[in-house]
Design a protein around this motif. Sequence first.
Motif, PDB file in Angstrom:
ATOM      1  N   ASP A  52      36.215  15.929 -81.412  1.00 45.39           N
ATOM      2  CA  ASP A  52      35.174  15.079 -81.994  1.00 45.39           C
ATOM      3  C   ASP A  52      34.890  15.559 -83.407  1.00 45.39           C
ATOM      4  N   THR A  54      32.792  14.593 -85.517  1.00 51.49           N
ATOM      5  CA  THR A  54      31.375  14.569 -85.889  1.00 51.49           C
ATOM      6  C   THR A  54      30.614  15.767 -85.343  1.00 51.49           C
ATOM      7  N   ASN A  55      31.260  16.574 -84.507  1.00 46.50           N
ATOM      8  CA  ASN A  55      30.607  17.729 -83.888  1.00 46.50           C
ATOM      9  C   ASN A  55      31.018  19.001 -84.628  1.00 46.50           C
ATOM     10  N   THR A  57      30.206  22.124 -84.013  1.00 48.89           N
ATOM     11  CA  THR A  57      30.230  23.341 -83.203  1.00 48.89           C
ATOM     12  C   THR A  57      31.581  23.493 -82.494  1.00 48.89           C
ATOM     13  N   GLN A  59      34.235  23.307 -79.682  1.00 53.11           N
ATOM     14  CA  GLN A  59      34.439  22.284 -78.667  1.00 53.11           C
ATOM     15  C   GLN A  59      35.482  22.747 -77.645  1.00 53.11           C
ATOM     16  N   ASP A  79      37.120  24.546 -83.406  1.00 53.80           N
ATOM     17  CA  ASP A  79      36.309  23.743 -84.311  1.00 53.80           C
ATOM     18  C   ASP A  79      37.172  23.329 -85.492  1.00 53.80           C
ATOM     19  N   THR A 477      33.072  18.285 -91.218  1.00 51.63           N
ATOM     20  CA  THR A 477      31.787  18.468 -90.538  1.00 51.63           C
ATOM     21  C   THR A 477      31.526  19.944 -90.249  1.00 51.63           C
TER      22      THR A 477
END
Length: 501
Positions: A52, A54-55, A57, A59, A79, A477
């Motif tokens: 993702d 948009t995240n 942190t 994952q 990440d 991001t």
Amino acid sequence: MLSALILIPILGAIIIGLLPQQGANPNRFRVGAITAIAISFGWTVFIVTQFDITNPTLQLTESIPWVDSIGLRYQLGVDGLSLPLLALNSLLTWIAIYSSDKSVSRPRLYYILLLMLNTGVVGAFLADNLLLFFLFYELELIPLYLLIAIWGGEKRGYAATKFLIYTAVSGILILAAFLGLTWLSGSTNFDYQPLLAQALPIGQQLILLGAIVIGFGIKIPLVPLHTWLPDAHVEASTPVSVLLAGVLLKLGTYGILRFGLGLFPEAWIVVAPIMANWAVVSVLYGAFTAIAQTDIKKMVAYSSIAHMGYVLLAASTATPLSLLAAVFQMVSHGLISALLFLLVGVVYQKTGTRNLDTLRGLLNPERGLPLIGSLMVLGVMASSGIPGMVGFISEFLVFRSSFAVFPTQTLLCMIGTGLTAVYFLLLVNRVFFGRLSTQVLNLPPVGWFDRTPAMILAVAIVIFGLQPAWMLRWSETTTATFIPVPAAIVSHYTVLDEDRQ
């Protein structure tokens, strides 16, 4: 999901180890290694599809208790900082195995070591526990040492031993910093915690950060901690040089970003000017030394020292844009340096020499190496930052983001880019232009086996040079929120919003 990236090459190594020495297929060890890495690369692509953007942190995290008594946990995560490096590692490991000599001696051990090297690098990029990172960081030392010591050149013993000593010192400093951080902060485990060091006095932070910077500075390597790298490159075989320059040096820059800036952001602000000046020294020293070389491989090795200095310059700036530039420069250098070392290996294989004073006219369309020469021109153009290539985008991002904070250091590093064009122009002009020298007449043709890996890298260099957003979007991001410090400190090094655009 992430553990599969570690287990696939291990299983491949086990299967290769169980294959009989005698059999119908003499290349079965090589085929097994290629298959294992192809599966690993495919799994990496699948992980990319699950990521993702948009995240910011970590994952796809995994956490399993291991040795809780000492705070060691099997803890993984990915990440935007590590994802591009994972993909780069899988691609270059496949290329290294594919381009290995089919008649390599002791093939079983050779391919097992390449797969274990891949395992160590993947584990280091995924580790979310300080001790776990250290274990994987040290794991890759063993196979790389053996790959140089057994399949290297005439002075392979000296180069491998020198590499082992330098890397061992690097590991000691990093482990000491991790132990010191955990002990001084009173933490009960070694989990990666970005805010862990902020309760420590700034003096203690500076000491721990110094150990981390020097430890990873050896791995990058930064001047004057660099002397092991040219020897290792010259003596290593071409596939090992591809991995050494393309992936293993990135463990140093990744470590500085993740564990230097990530754990000690306040101390980093204090030492940032020193880091920027250190970057200038590495860039200019590497460039000037490359100009003086007559061995093509050693010239490319010193070029790597110079270009890794750009990553340190971007890291010292510590803005969202500069961190994005640092990640892009790591991937860019990985692709370009791998291409250059592959082409130098082909030239050496076909001509029997890497001496600039001997080689001439290899672009000759009838009796030379015209395709290899054309790809070399593309590679040196990319390394010199010519627009349309991935090297231009990465260097432009580094200079654009760093100029607002360190204008003098940035301008000096830009001189290094000009010097890159100088020594690579010398290389291309001497080796590929002019009349074909008598020492290398009637060269054997270059087959598709030698062409394919270089062409894959050349295509990637052009594609990401024309469409950099296809790579940048995965890290933007994460780099935008990577620095875990109070807003007052962040504002000290925050560039204008339009700079990020």
